[in-house]
Each structure stands twice: as C-alpha cells, then as structure tokens.
Design an enzyme around this catalytic site. Structure first.
Site, mmCIF file in Angstrom:
data_model
loop_
_atom_site.group_PDB
_atom_site.id
_atom_site.type_symbol
_atom_site.label_atom_id
_atom_site.label_comp_id
_atom_site.label_asym_id
_atom_site.label_seq_id
_atom_site.Cartn_x
_atom_site.Cartn_y
_atom_site.Cartn_z
ATOM 1 N N ASN A 58 0.877 -1.171 0.000
ATOM 2 C CA ASN A 58 0.000 0.000 0.000
ATOM 3 C C ASN A 58 0.911 1.218 0.000
ATOM 4 O O ASN A 58 1.477 1.571 1.029
ATOM 5 C CB ASN A 58 -0.901 -0.015 1.237
ATOM 6 C CG ASN A 58 -1.684 1.282 1.387
ATOM 7 O OD1 ASN A 58 -1.810 2.057 0.441
ATOM 8 N ND2 ASN A 58 -2.219 1.522 2.581
ATOM 9 N N LYS A 67 0.203 4.300 -0.390
ATOM 10 C CA LYS A 67 -0.406 5.525 0.151
ATOM 11 C C LYS A 67 -0.100 6.714 -0.782
ATOM 12 O O LYS A 67 -0.033 6.524 -1.984
ATOM 13 C CB LYS A 67 0.085 5.782 1.579
ATOM 14 C CG LYS A 67 -0.008 4.525 2.457
ATOM 15 C CD LYS A 67 0.186 4.812 3.897
ATOM 16 C CE LYS A 67 0.207 3.492 4.667
ATOM 17 N NZ LYS A 67 0.102 3.676 6.087
ATOM 18 N N HIS A 116 -9.487 1.461 4.366
ATOM 19 C CA HIS A 116 -8.240 1.588 5.125
ATOM 20 C C HIS A 116 -8.489 2.510 6.325
ATOM 21 O O HIS A 116 -9.264 3.467 6.221
ATOM 22 C CB HIS A 116 -7.138 2.159 4.225
ATOM 23 C CG HIS A 116 -5.788 2.086 4.858
ATOM 24 N ND1 HIS A 116 -5.351 3.034 5.754
ATOM 25 C CD2 HIS A 116 -4.807 1.165 4.762
ATOM 26 C CE1 HIS A 116 -4.134 2.700 6.175
ATOM 27 N NE2 HIS A 116 -3.782 1.570 5.589
ATOM 28 N N GLU A 166 -6.852 4.860 7.494
ATOM 29 C CA GLU A 166 -6.606 6.282 7.226
ATOM 30 C C GLU A 166 -7.814 6.920 6.533
ATOM 31 O O GLU A 166 -8.115 8.089 6.750
ATOM 32 C CB GLU A 166 -5.318 6.445 6.387
ATOM 33 C CG GLU A 166 -4.088 6.181 7.248
ATOM 34 C CD GLU A 166 -2.889 5.641 6.492
ATOM 35 O OE1 GLU A 166 -2.844 5.737 5.259
ATOM 36 O OE2 GLU A 166 -1.989 5.098 7.169
ATOM 37 N N GLU A 182 -5.872 -4.922 10.245
ATOM 38 C CA GLU A 182 -4.847 -3.928 10.530
ATOM 39 C C GLU A 182 -5.156 -3.211 11.840
ATOM 40 O O GLU A 182 -5.952 -2.254 11.857
ATOM 41 C CB GLU A 182 -4.783 -2.892 9.403
ATOM 42 C CG GLU A 182 -4.458 -3.482 8.049
ATOM 43 C CD GLU A 182 -3.761 -2.473 7.159
ATOM 44 O OE1 GLU A 182 -2.653 -2.761 6.734
ATOM 45 O OE2 GLU A 182 -4.321 -1.388 6.925
ATOM 46 N N GLY A 198 2.266 2.050 10.683
ATOM 47 C CA GLY A 198 3.267 3.113 10.543
ATOM 48 C C GLY A 198 3.924 3.513 11.845
ATOM 49 O O GLY A 198 4.592 4.542 11.922
ATOM 50 N N SER A 218 3.074 -2.393 10.293
ATOM 51 C CA SER A 218 4.524 -2.477 10.493
ATOM 52 C C SER A 218 5.091 -3.868 10.196
ATOM 53 O O SER A 218 5.992 -4.344 10.880
ATOM 54 C CB SER A 218 4.896 -2.028 11.912
ATOM 55 O OG SER A 218 4.492 -0.683 12.115
HETATM 56 C C1 PEP Z 1 -0.905 0.128 5.956
HETATM 57 O O1 PEP Z 1 -0.999 1.330 5.843
HETATM 58 O O2 PEP Z 1 -1.749 -0.605 5.421
HETATM 59 C C2 PEP Z 1 0.225 -0.407 6.715
HETATM 60 C C3 PEP Z 1 0.160 -1.635 7.129
HETATM 61 O O3 PEP Z 1 1.276 0.450 6.930
HETATM 62 P P1 PEP Z 1 2.675 0.092 7.656
HETATM 63 O O4 PEP Z 1 3.145 -1.224 7.066
HETATM 64 O O5 PEP Z 1 3.582 1.212 7.317
HETATM 65 O O6 PEP Z 1 2.389 -0.047 9.110
#
Ligand code: PEP
Length: 250
Positions: free
Chosen positions: A10, A12, A95, A97, A167, A173, A214
């Site tokens: 992803n 972003k 997502h 976000e 998630e 992040g 992460s």
């Molecule tokens: C995401 O935004 O879907 C995500 C998992 O980000 P990160 O791997 O940076 O935590």
C-alpha cells in the site's frame, strides 16, 4: 487448504510516475520467482505507469480506493470502471486512514465493496481496532462489526474474490506490531465471523486474511507462519524494492 498467500503493498500518497518506474523496475526481478501472489496498490496518478512496467510480470496492480457510484457529480472521485479500464485488479477499501481522516464508515465501505465486485475488481477490505478500543477490550467486537458490515448483501460467490486485511490501527506506521499470536487470534475471530456469515468450509478454504501493521523483512516470517495469516498489507516496507521483496519471500 487452498489459500494462496497474498502480499500487497500500500504505497499511500507516495511515488510520482518517475519514482514508480524506478521502484517497480527494481522490484520485478526480485519477486519474479515468488510463491505468494504479489500486488502493488498505487496512487491513481501512478496506475498507468505501473501497469506498463509490470505488464507480463507476476506483479498485480491495485488501487487505494474506489467510489461506489458508477459515474456522476462526485468531484475528485474515481469509479470502478475507470480502474478496470487501466488494468487494475485489486482495490483497498476501508483503510483506517480513510476511516480516520476522510469520513469512511462501515456503510460506505460496504457500498464501495459492492461497486468494486460488480465491476470485477477484487476488494482488499481493511478492518481493525484503535488503541483505545483495544485497551477497552473491544477488539473482537470491532472487527466482527466491521466484517459483518463490509459483507452485508455480498453473495457467497464473491468470497474468493475478496481479501480481508486485519490492521490494528495502533500498529500502522508506528513500528509497533501485534505479536504473531495476537494477530493470528484476531484473524481467527474474523474467519469465524465469515464462517457464520457464509459457511465454515468456505471460510476455511476461500477467505484470505492478511495482517497489516509495520510488517517488514524482520517479522514477516513469524507472522506468515501463523495458521490463520494468509498474507500481508504492507505500507512503509513496500516503498523499498529490496524490503518489499524480502517480505514477499518471507
Ligand atoms: C498500511 O498502511 O496498510 C500499513 C500496514 O502500513 P505500515 O506497514 O507502514 O504499518
């Protein structure tokens, strides 16, 4: 068991067309022999470039959102048909976000999932609890509610065309990861919800559920060794070809 692992990046709001060219040109040979299905979900403006670079490779193309309407007066939005025309196969929906910053709700997630499936796109549906919800002991309640809402009115025939990404918001992040056991346990709750909504056999054989938060080259192997984790949705680590390829080949 026929659940093929799926690792999706992803990106972003990252990568111009030039950066997309550079990243995907480097990534292609690194993942060419991967056993897992490999997907890159890129910004709308990079889709065309990405499509031309990954053509003929094993990397599949994804977008990061889609509107629910077929067309009309929705300034700034993109329809499923527009994505299909560009060769997009997967699309991230819901997502955290989007839920946190752009007013996405369980209901709009469901509307987007329906529109994506109707156009032949495969949704990657994100669910997950906030830190506050986790600390209040509400993780199971939240992911169950989000899963049920996302699949409201979706027929059993579409199950193998969808992917769920668990998630935990506090792990996105932040460098914090759910332990492999915690992630597996919550993903089991989501799988049980799908068994309740559809059937135990399809939940076991056809529903692919990723972990996201992460995930990186260091922890991918342990996470992927869990019986219920079928892949990863990768943010930060998907922006570097070598890191992403190492996750893909956990
Ligand atoms: C995401 O935004 O879907 C995500 C998992 O980000 P990160 O791997 O940076 O935590």
């Amino acid at each position: 068991m026929s659940r093929r692992p799926i690792i999706a990046g992803n990106w972003k709001m990252n990568n111009t067309k030039a950066e997309t060219t550079e990243l995907l040109t480097a990534l292609k040979p690194l993942v060419a022999d991967a056993a897992a299905e490999v997907v890159v979900c890129v910004p709308y403006t990079a889709i065309d470039t990405a499509a031309s670079i990954i053509k003929g490779s094993n990397i599949k193309l994804g977008a990061e959102n889609v509107h629910w309407a077929e067309k009309g007066a929705f300034t700034g939005e993109i329809s499923a048909k527009m994505l299909v025309e560009l060769g997009v196969e997967y699309v991230i929906i819901g997502h955290s976000e989007r839920r946190q910053y752009f007013g996405e709700t369980d209901q709009t997630v469901n509307m987007r999932v329906k529109a994506a499936l109707a156009a032949g796109l495969k949704p990657i549906i994100c669910v997950g609890e906030s830190l506050e919800e986790r600390e209040a002991g509400k993780t199971e309640e939240v992911v169950t509610r989000q899963t049920k809402a996302a699949f409201d009115g979706i027929g059993k025939e579409n199950i193998e065309n969808t992917v769920i990404a668990y998630e935990p918001i506090w792990a996105i992040g932040t460098g914090k990861t759910a332990t492999a056991e915690e992630a597996n346990a919550t993903i089991k709750v989501i799988r049980d919800t799908m068994a309740e909504l559809y059937c135990a056999k399809c939940a076991e054989e056809k529903v692919r559920i990723q972990y996201g938060g992460s995930m990186n080259p260091k922890n991918a192997k342990e996470l992927m060794a869990q019986p219920n984790i079928d892949g990863g949705l990768i943010g930060g680590a998907s922006l570097k070809a070598v890191d992403f390829s190492q996750v893909v080949k956990y």
